[in-house]
Design an enzyme around this catalytic site. Sequence first.
Site, PDB file in Angstrom:
ATOM      1  N   ALA A 166       0.834  -1.204   0.000  1.00 41.95           N
ATOM      2  CA  ALA A 166       0.000   0.000   0.000  1.00 41.95           C
ATOM      3  C   ALA A 166       0.871   1.257   0.000  1.00 41.95           C
ATOM      4  CB  ALA A 166      -0.924  -0.012   1.215  1.00 41.95           C
ATOM      5  N   LYS A 167       1.884   1.248   0.858  1.00 44.07           N
ATOM      6  CA  LYS A 167       2.716   2.449   0.974  1.00 44.07           C
ATOM      7  C   LYS A 167       3.565   2.685  -0.272  1.00 44.07           C
ATOM      8  CE  LYS A 167       4.544   1.359   4.956  1.00 44.07           C
ATOM      9  NZ  LYS A 167       4.992   1.173   6.336  1.00 44.07           N
ATOM     10  N   GLY A 171       0.578  -3.533 -16.986  1.00 49.91           N
ATOM     11  CA  GLY A 171       0.382  -2.089 -16.951  1.00 49.91           C
ATOM     12  C   GLY A 171       1.571  -1.337 -17.521  1.00 49.91           C
ATOM     13  N   GLU A 208      17.496  -8.536 -12.357  1.00 49.92           N
ATOM     14  CA  GLU A 208      17.570  -7.534 -11.302  1.00 49.92           C
ATOM     15  C   GLU A 208      18.967  -7.547 -10.737  1.00 49.92           C
ATOM     16  OE1 GLU A 208      13.232  -6.570  -9.254  1.00 49.92           O
ATOM     17  OE2 GLU A 208      14.403  -8.208  -8.447  1.00 49.92           O
ATOM     18  N   HIS A 241       4.602 -12.603 -14.648  1.00 49.96           N
ATOM     19  CA  HIS A 241       5.015 -11.465 -15.480  1.00 49.96           C
ATOM     20  C   HIS A 241       5.525 -11.900 -16.865  1.00 49.96           C
ATOM     21  CE1 HIS A 241       4.417  -9.444 -11.794  1.00 49.96           C
ATOM     22  NE2 HIS A 241       5.633  -9.503 -11.305  1.00 49.96           N
ATOM     23  N   LEU A 252      14.195   2.930 -32.001  1.00 56.01           N
ATOM     24  CA  LEU A 252      13.148   3.813 -31.482  1.00 56.01           C
ATOM     25  C   LEU A 252      13.286   3.857 -29.969  1.00 56.01           C
ATOM     26  CD1 LEU A 252      10.529   5.481 -31.637  1.00 56.01           C
ATOM     27  CD2 LEU A 252       9.262   3.358 -31.653  1.00 56.01           C
TER      28      LEU A 252
END
Length: 480
Positions: free
Chosen positions: A18-19, A187, A222, A246, A395
């Site tokens: 949430a944070k 997203g 990562e 993902h 691009l």
Amino acid sequence: PETGPLAIIVLGASGDLAKKKTFPALFNLYRQGFLQSDEVAIFGYARTKLSDDELRDRIRGYLSHGKDNTEDLTKFLQLIKYVSGAYDAEEGFRALDKAIAEHEASKLSPGESPRRLFYLALPPSVYPSVCKMIKFYCTPKADLGGWMRVVVEKPFGKDLASAEELSSQIGALFDEPQIYRIDHYLGKELVQNLLVLRFANRFFLPLWNRDHIDNVQIVFREDFGTEGRGGYFDQYGIIRDIIQNHLLQVFCLLAMEKPVSIKPEHIRDEKVKVLQSVLPIKDEDVVLGQYDGYTEDPTVPDNSNTPTFASVILRIHNERWEGVPFILKAGKALNSRKADVRIQFKEVPGDIFKCQKQGRNEFVIRLQPSEAMYMKLTVKQPGLEMSTVQSELDLSYRQRYQGAVIPEAYERLILDTIRGDQQHFVRRDELKEAWEIFTPVLHRIDGGELKCVKYKPGSRGPTEADELLQRAGYVQTHGY
Ligand code: BG6
């Protein structure tokens, strides 16, 4: 568009997700003018006893303080109210319902209906009880109409059986159009661009198949380890954390057939079909790695066989893709932070320049950071000699769309949930198929039959993965 009071309820309001993600995304939407009507209220709910101001203070530090932001920030924080309660206790949810209903009563005009968006920023273990509570105590009154939607995020189970159980529990309470399963990769700007690229460009239409494409890589890297979340991560591992969701979503968008239209159901139908065409994964198509030092985290068992790196080849049994390996690779504590797609084409037949071995055509889509797409192609080396060189048609978003703001994944997805657009969310049958593909491998890892090799933090990962890639037919080209 629908109108009426909008309540966004963040359950787990004082937690990390949430944070770090939910409130910052809401704030960014607010700053772009989306939540500025006085019909909007945001409610935080969690177990900790806090006043409204205490919650506001807790999240303030996570909201971006760009210049001229202070006024927006103060106004945004004023939208947030807090209710505390347990995740399985009737009283808490009755209090929450009361707070929401008060807001609605003061804003509801004739002809309008209340809208309630419940965002579960919580561990899935409490999803069933929270879903029951909000269904029983926080559903808007039937005579008012309106809607209620529930946003949930992975991990959706640990394997096929547990995911199906969770889906059934939630499915018994809410209809599929009310459930928004977030995969935040859906997203991302360049992930959303994949369908446009594939189906709005003549260039690609005839080439996007086994006749021309040799192999496809979807890679996530990562450059940091499991810092601070080793205990959590150890129960899941990199396949459940990144690949099964993902990267598999990216895979679907690259490999699926053209949907009948861009309606969410048409797109999701095609994703399900391509997932159903994936063959069972063979052991020799899997390389697992664990970085040195991973088990030093006190919350990780010393003998953990949890992969922090995995490379897995998916093979599709259909007319378009038979024989084309899709290599899905993800790793933590590697040498860089990057996610990209690399589509390598076959060599040109009858190679009169004898150049193909040094450089095949490749189409690369860099999802992050620095969004870009480039096509590697062979051109004549400028000058007097008739020699060839690999170059790029490039691009790069930063150069091409200067000044354009690329929204954060969570911003877009939350806006979609308010608008009722499920295109970028995972449907129940899609989730099931995703688990079907990976469950056998995951069970073999959990049972210790498939083992991890070690790799050095900050490296490219295990060399075995490079060998796997070569076996899959990838030809390394220089540069870029
Ligand atoms: C999350 C994973 O879903 O995605 C994390 O649980 C990972 O382990 C994160 O770090 C990566 O997201 P992004 O958007 O930074 O690529």
